[in-house]
Design an enzyme around this catalytic site. Structure first.
Site, PDB file in Angstrom:
ATOM      1  N   CYS A   1       2.997  37.242 -21.815  1.00 54.78           N
ATOM      2  CA  CYS A   1       3.163  36.091 -21.802  1.00 54.78           C
ATOM      3  C   CYS A   1       4.290  35.380 -21.503  1.00 54.78           C
ATOM      4  O   CYS A   1       4.680  33.884 -21.207  1.00 54.78           O
ATOM      5  CB  CYS A   1       2.703  35.366 -23.161  1.00 54.78           C
ATOM      6  SG  CYS A   1       3.488  36.139 -24.590  1.00 54.78           S
TER       7      CYS A   1
ATOM      8  N   GLU B   1      -0.773  31.225 -30.179  1.00 54.00           N
ATOM      9  CA  GLU B   1       0.599  31.847 -29.260  1.00 54.00           C
ATOM     10  C   GLU B   1      -0.284  31.815 -27.831  1.00 54.00           C
ATOM     11  O   GLU B   1      -1.147  32.688 -27.533  1.00 54.00           O
ATOM     12  CB  GLU B   1       0.950  33.008 -29.793  1.00 54.00           C
ATOM     13  CG  GLU B   1       1.547  33.216 -30.989  1.00 54.00           C
ATOM     14  CD  GLU B   1       3.018  32.649 -31.281  1.00 54.00           C
ATOM     15  OE1 GLU B   1       3.581  32.448 -29.874  1.00 54.00           O
ATOM     16  OE2 GLU B   1       3.528  32.162 -32.081  1.00 54.00           O
TER      17      GLU B   1
ATOM     18  N   GLU C   1      -0.254  30.672 -14.400  1.00 52.29           N
ATOM     19  CA  GLU C   1       0.357  31.986 -14.992  1.00 52.29           C
ATOM     20  C   GLU C   1      -0.264  33.149 -13.932  1.00 52.29           C
ATOM     21  O   GLU C   1      -1.427  33.228 -14.092  1.00 52.29           O
ATOM     22  CB  GLU C   1       0.094  32.214 -16.386  1.00 52.29           C
ATOM     23  CG  GLU C   1       0.799  33.114 -16.917  1.00 52.29           C
ATOM     24  CD  GLU C   1       0.169  33.238 -18.508  1.00 52.29           C
ATOM     25  OE1 GLU C   1      -0.972  32.585 -18.694  1.00 52.29           O
ATOM     26  OE2 GLU C   1       0.983  33.831 -19.410  1.00 52.29           O
TER      27      GLU C   1
HETATM   28  N1  NAD Z   1       1.978  33.390 -26.442  1.00 54.21           N
HETATM   29  C1  NAD Z   1       1.945  34.665 -26.611  1.00 54.21           C
HETATM   30  O1  NAD Z   1       2.360  35.335 -27.700  1.00 54.21           O
HETATM   31  C2  NAD Z   1       0.893  35.432 -25.927  1.00 54.21           C
HETATM   32  C3  NAD Z   1       1.091  36.788 -26.123  1.00 54.21           C
HETATM   33  C4  NAD Z   1      -0.013  37.658 -25.192  1.00 54.21           C
HETATM   34  C5  NAD Z   1      -0.726  37.040 -24.316  1.00 54.21           C
HETATM   35  N2  NAD Z   1      -0.826  35.737 -24.314  1.00 54.21           N
HETATM   36  C6  NAD Z   1      -1.646  34.951 -23.299  1.00 54.21           C
HETATM   37  O2  NAD Z   1      -3.187  35.400 -23.111  1.00 54.21           O
HETATM   38  C7  NAD Z   1      -3.502  35.755 -21.941  1.00 54.21           C
HETATM   39  C8  NAD Z   1      -3.899  36.852 -21.567  1.00 54.21           C
HETATM   40  O3  NAD Z   1      -4.791  37.507 -22.135  1.00 54.21           O
HETATM   41  P1  NAD Z   1      -6.278  37.514 -22.366  1.00 54.21           P
HETATM   42  O4  NAD Z   1      -6.772  37.024 -20.821  1.00 54.21           O
HETATM   43  O5  NAD Z   1      -7.108  38.588 -22.804  1.00 54.21           O
HETATM   44  O6  NAD Z   1      -6.689  36.151 -23.142  1.00 54.21           O
HETATM   45  P2  NAD Z   1      -8.079  35.786 -23.729  1.00 54.21           P
HETATM   46  O7  NAD Z   1      -7.931  34.430 -24.310  1.00 54.21           O
HETATM   47  O8  NAD Z   1      -9.104  35.753 -22.790  1.00 54.21           O
HETATM   48  O9  NAD Z   1      -8.325  36.721 -24.775  1.00 54.21           O
HETATM   49  C9  NAD Z   1      -7.416  37.046 -25.920  1.00 54.21           C
HETATM   50  C10 NAD Z   1      -8.247  37.512 -27.301  1.00 54.21           C
HETATM   51  O10 NAD Z   1      -9.261  36.357 -27.371  1.00 54.21           O
HETATM   52  C11 NAD Z   1     -10.551  36.901 -27.452  1.00 54.21           C
HETATM   53  N3  NAD Z   1     -11.371  35.818 -27.310  1.00 54.21           N
HETATM   54  C12 NAD Z   1     -11.710  35.442 -25.963  1.00 54.21           C
HETATM   55  N4  NAD Z   1     -12.620  34.415 -26.157  1.00 54.21           N
HETATM   56  C13 NAD Z   1     -13.043  34.219 -27.406  1.00 54.21           C
HETATM   57  C14 NAD Z   1     -13.728  33.472 -28.161  1.00 54.21           C
HETATM   58  N5  NAD Z   1     -14.456  32.507 -27.638  1.00 54.21           N
HETATM   59  N6  NAD Z   1     -13.670  33.411 -29.375  1.00 54.21           N
HETATM   60  C15 NAD Z   1     -12.748  34.189 -30.254  1.00 54.21           C
HETATM   61  N7  NAD Z   1     -11.919  35.175 -29.536  1.00 54.21           N
HETATM   62  C16 NAD Z   1     -12.174  35.323 -28.138  1.00 54.21           C
HETATM   63  C17 NAD Z   1     -10.531  38.162 -26.481  1.00 54.21           C
HETATM   64  O11 NAD Z   1     -11.307  38.984 -27.083  1.00 54.21           O
HETATM   65  C18 NAD Z   1      -9.230  38.699 -27.086  1.00 54.21           C
HETATM   66  O12 NAD Z   1      -9.245  39.399 -28.238  1.00 54.21           O
HETATM   67  C19 NAD Z   1      -2.390  34.985 -21.257  1.00 54.21           C
HETATM   68  O13 NAD Z   1      -2.612  33.660 -20.812  1.00 54.21           O
HETATM   69  C20 NAD Z   1      -1.340  35.302 -21.904  1.00 54.21           C
HETATM   70  O14 NAD Z   1      -0.098  34.385 -21.634  1.00 54.21           O
HETATM   71  C21 NAD Z   1      -0.167  34.788 -24.723  1.00 54.21           C
HETATM   72  O1  SSN Z   2       2.808  39.046 -24.195  1.00 52.99           O
HETATM   73  C1  SSN Z   2       3.303  38.428 -25.161  1.00 52.99           C
HETATM   74  C2  SSN Z   2       4.077  38.921 -26.145  1.00 52.99           C
HETATM   75  C3  SSN Z   2       5.231  39.705 -25.527  1.00 52.99           C
HETATM   76  C4  SSN Z   2       6.396  39.842 -26.594  1.00 52.99           C
HETATM   77  O2  SSN Z   2       6.232  39.904 -27.826  1.00 52.99           O
HETATM   78  O3  SSN Z   2       7.556  40.105 -26.037  1.00 52.99           O
END
Ligand code: NAD
Ligand code: SSN
Length: 535
Positions: free
Chosen positions: A334, A300, A432
């Site tokens: 997101c 996701e 984004e």
């Molecule tokens: N599609 C969805 O449901 C959804 C939901 C929430 C956030 N997001 C996305 O997440 C992003 C924002 O969150 P963020 O900046 O914290 O994302 P991120 O990818 O940096 O981190 C997310 C998670 O991954 C972990 N992580 C980071 N590097 C890692 C690695 N090498 N190995 C294992 N785990 C690792 C982090 O500690 C954190 O727990 C945005 O792009 C947002 O759109 C998507």
């Molecule tokens: O940020 C991602 C999740 C948001 C939601 O579940 O509405």
């Protein structure tokens, strides 16, 4: 030039930031000893034993990292120290996986009805402790308390939903092509699951994964986000109270060691499934790492949601929808609208009404009464938001509301911002923002806007407002996204499938489809069964 109410910015910072904080609660935090770094103030929990400091939950016990190392967690609104958490390393993670592996052998044999009752008890405990969970979310994430309360309800509802799915674990009977054969399928739990979640929904992103995993009969090792670990650890404490068997749910924390922990989770052969929510680059890395052992994957990832307002729309409803979609969690979801496309005929009217609503926001500490929007999560997030605004300005956009940092409120605060005159060459068109900045693009025709909306490598959510029924079908079908909101800016619902297409990832969470992500379909053919009466 900032157009938010001046009174807000002139307010005493102390008054803005601290009304719900109480000094007297510190000594009541069970199992903790605040160091010299500790804040002199902390939010009050009704049940302080939910604040788990310096320990992770593994095999039904609260343990530290073997190295004894910890990392700091800070309040994004004030920058103040909240506490420390164990810095798990590769060896700690492997140990947690071994416990989850052992627990799987027993847990997989439980009935759906037993798993249903377990999830229901956990749900009830989340509801009973909703105030404390919301306090922890608001404290470590920064979102306003009311939003945090909404998140707790949303998060708990995933346990409720999957408690109802757990007993309905049906297979199929399939007419065979071979006379004498009988074919059917059963659903089995995929195995031990590695779950990795982000900070923007410290509770809901975790329950949306653990709920279906446990309903299916899987055990889990969940690496919670380093920015917001305490909510996940409180949820683990509630799992313990709900009677979740030892080793079925393991919650671990890391900050600097995150890549090493991620590598173990994605390469240990006992982990059969990884479910990750976070950024697209990290998702791609994890997918690559999973390829060595070919794990089942749900990703996701990031979005770049188009929000389209056609000139046949109800403008007031579109403004309300755009505000909800764009500024939820200060733009840090997101599924937040990232590009707002408004048809030429209503552009000025929409922009004026939208800007007026944004000027009504109250920015500040999430615990302060009346605050509608909190801080961003950290300095990097603020820098990205600022860069997007400056880039758009330099390329000709006009700042109608906001546009500046709010140092008087705190280092991580940025004014809710509205930009008009957005064009495709600006960074916000392709990246984004993940912050409180709304950019309004003008368009003329339906074909043009659908092309613009789809001109991105990601496809999570998309929204549009229109009263024309045939257009509603056409546009909903042509948007290259996993989720479409028509005449609404809020689409999240445990009953509805959540997930993306393109580089927003794959897999669906929540809904009747969510449990399938944690199951394998096993086919069984029985030969020599004689001629069937029916084929
Ligand atoms: N599609 C969805 O449901 C959804 C939901 C929430 C956030 N997001 C996305 O997440 C992003 C924002 O969150 P963020 O900046 O914290 O994302 P991120 O990818 O940096 O981190 C997310 C998670 O991954 C972990 N992580 C980071 N590097 C890692 C690695 N090498 N190995 C294992 N785990 C690792 C982090 O500690 C954190 O727990 C945005 O792009 C947002 O759109 C998507
Ligand atoms: O940020 C991602 C999740 C948001 C939601 O579940 O509405």
């Amino acid at each position: 030039m900032a157009l938010l109410p001046k009174a807000l910015f002139n307010a005493s910072r102390a008054a803005l930031l601290r009304p719900h904080f109480q000094t007297s609660t510190l000594p009541r935090i069970v199992g903790s000893s605040f160091s010299r770094l500790a804040s002199t103030m902390a939010p009050q929990l009704k049940d302080p034993s939910l604040f788990k400091k310096d320990v992770c939950y593994v095999n039904g016990e609260w343990i530290t990292a073997k190295s004894g190392k910890t990392f700091q967690v800070n309040d994004p609104a004030t920058g103040e120290f909240i506490g420390t958490c164990p810095e798990f390393d590769a060896a700690d993670t492997e140990a947690a996986i071994r416990h989850a592996e052992a627990a799987f052998e027993t847990y997989r044999k439980t009935t759906g009805r037993e798993r249903s009752k377990l999830l229901r008890r956990w749900y009830d405990l989340m509801v009973a402790n909703a105030d404390d969970l919301a306090t922890l979310i608001a404290w470590e994430n920064g979102k306003p308390l009311a939003d945090a309360q909404g998140e707790v309800a949303y998060a708990a509802n995933f346990f409720e939903w999957f408690s109802e799915e757990a007993p309905r674990n049906y297979g199929n009977t399939i007419p065979s092509s071979t006379l004498g054969n009988r074919v059917w399928t059963i659903k089995e739990p995929v195995g031990v699951c590695g779950l990795i979640t982000p900070w923007n929904f410290p509770a809901a992103m975790i329950t949306r994964k653990i709920g279906p995993a446990l309903a299916a009969g899987c055990t889990v090792v969940c690496k919670s986000p380093g920015e917001t670990p305490y909510t996940s650890l409180a949820i683990a404490e509630l799992a313990h109270r709900a009677g979740v068997p030892k080793g079925v749910v393991n919650i671990i924390t890391a900050l600097d060691n995150t890549p090493a922990v991620g590598l173990v989770l994605t390469s240990d052969p006992a982990i059969r499934k990884i479910s990750f929510t976070g950024s697209t680059p990290v998702g791609k890395l994890l997918m690559k790492q999973c390829s060595t052992t070919l794990k089942k994957l749900s990703l996701e990832l990031g979005g770049n949601a188009p929000f389209i307002v056609f000139d046949d729309a109800d403008v007031d409803a579109a403004v309300t929808g755009a505000i909800a979609s764009k500024f939820r969690s200060s733009g840090q979801t997101c599924v937040c609208a990232n590009r707002i496309f408004v048809q030429r005929g209503i552009y000025d009217a929409f922009a004026a009404k939208f800007a007026a609503k944004v000027r009504e926001f109250k920015v500040g500490n999430g615990f302060a009464a009346g605050v509608t929007h909190g801080p961003l999560i950290h300095a990097k997030a603020v820098a990205k938001v600022e860069q997007h605004v400056r880039d758009a300005e330099a390329k000709g956009a006009k700042v109608v509301v906001g546009g500046q940092r709010l140092p008087a409120v705190g280092d991580n605060f940025f004014e809710p911002t509205v930009l008009t005159g957005m064009t495709a060459d600006m960074d916000m068109a392709s990246e984004e923002t993940f912050g409180p900045v709304a950019g309004l693009f003008m368009f003329d025709t339906e074909d043009e806007v659908v092309r613009l909306a789809n001109a991105t490598n990601v496809g999570l959510a998309g929204y549009f407002f229109s009263k024309d029924l045939s257009r509603v079908y056409r546009v909903a079908e042509h948007l290259e996204v996993g989720m479409v909101g028509v005449n609404t800016g809020l689409i999240s619902d445990p009953a509805a499938p959540f997930g993306g297409v393109k580089e927003s990832g794959f897999g669906r969470e929540g809904s009747l489809y969510g449990i399938g992500e944690y199951q394998i379909t096993k086919m069984i053919t029985y030969g020599g069964m004689g001629d069937p009466l029916q084929t």
